[in-house]
Design an enzyme around this catalytic site. Sequence first.
Site, short mmCIF file in Angstrom:
data_model
loop_
_atom_site.label_atom_id
_atom_site.label_comp_id
_atom_site.label_asym_id
_atom_site.label_seq_id
_atom_site.Cartn_x
_atom_site.Cartn_y
_atom_site.Cartn_z
N GLU A 209 1.02 -1.20 0.17
CA GLU A 209 -0.16 0.23 -0.22
C GLU A 209 0.91 1.13 -0.25
O GLU A 209 0.30 2.39 0.02
CB GLU A 209 -0.42 -0.06 0.88
N LYS A 339 -15.77 -1.46 2.17
CA LYS A 339 -14.73 -1.67 0.90
C LYS A 339 -15.67 -2.41 -0.56
O LYS A 339 -17.10 -3.85 0.22
CB LYS A 339 -14.27 -3.06 0.91
#
Length: 432
Positions: A209, A339
């Site tokens: 990330e 999500k």
Amino acid sequence: MIDSLDLVIDTVLAREVLDSRGNPTVEAEVLLEGGAIGRAIVPSGASTGAYEAHELRDAGDRYFGKGVLKVVENIEERIAPTICGLSASDQATIDGVMSELDGTENKSKLGANAILAVSIATARSAANGYGMPLYRYLGGPMASLLPVPLMNVINGGAHAANNLDFQEFMLVPHGANTFREALRMGAEVFHTLKQLLSEKGLSTAVGDEGGFAPNLQSNQAAGDLLVKSIEKAGFIPGEQISLALDVASTEFFKDGAYFFGGRNYSTEGMIEELVKLVNAYPIVSIEDGLAEDDWEGWGLLTKELGEKVQLVGDDLFVTNTSRLQRGINQKVANSILIKVNQIGSLTETLQAIDLANRSGYTSVISHRSGETEDTTIADLSVATRAGQIKTGSLSRSERVAKYNQLLRIEDELGSEATYAGSNDLGPLCGKK
């Protein structure tokens, strides 16, 4: 004036593309009668909850079993004939038709990745058909709140090949006045952190990330580094920039115990460790502090820390209204991580956010560790006035793409734009 016939779906296409880890994922295109087109690429997670919607893969030798040609086939041969002729402006109907066509609770027949790609591409095509940005199409005239970014600058757990147990150590620049200022603050701390790591002879390689992935002695060492980086960059910890954690504790929960730092902890012991961290550092948010099935423990954690920090359910809730409702009923957590690929359609995602809002829970819009250049979640965060977004660190283009989209939205909104800041985190900031 838009002719309703212009919004009718004419063609649905799909292709296999790559995500940020070099693994296949699916892109869908929805073309309308009036010529408007919408595209969407779905992400993929590394630490996935057991209750997430099913991500369909091909298996076999190709791409080591991770190919998505079956997903492409499902979109073009099964979904397309079912939704062509419907209006792209009727999102709920289209998502419902696809879910019904799948016929399973977790979308395992067609694949949540197939349904989600078409769902988001449909919304984008409709927005383009109306000649408006996605955040305005989804959110209407009230879509003007820019989110506080939770910036993952130190990666551990399943997101990095290092010895940190916790998955994410994040900066929360809630003291900024604008999103642009928040981004600058985060970037300056990010570069200061890199300098400190270099001075200590530690790795400045980045994880999935975009955050650094050094080998540190403990999770506390990561907290110390972040506080020092904030101060050295010229900001006040806890007042301008606070910290957030994604513990991702399901990843190290086994046989009823939490194993990290070289020892086993009971649920009560794990809670005690989290309390120590909250007392020692300017932490305003903890995600997945306990495992996804430790409901009793979550109740204890919420009683202990729920009035002090934001307790976010990711694996616990998996963007699922049924699991969120259970949490609400049992007074578990006070926030949900959103999500889109956990639930597999835009409509169900919006329903989860709505339930959270009505129940006094905050919502944090989130990326996945396997991301793409798709910036839908940036628009979604503004459309829903969620007030918070997780989209990684200040490096790797698939992360920065979302930040840059939010900058564009802030510029486009002009004087209408407001930054969530400490107001959105509300009493969670400074409530120690």
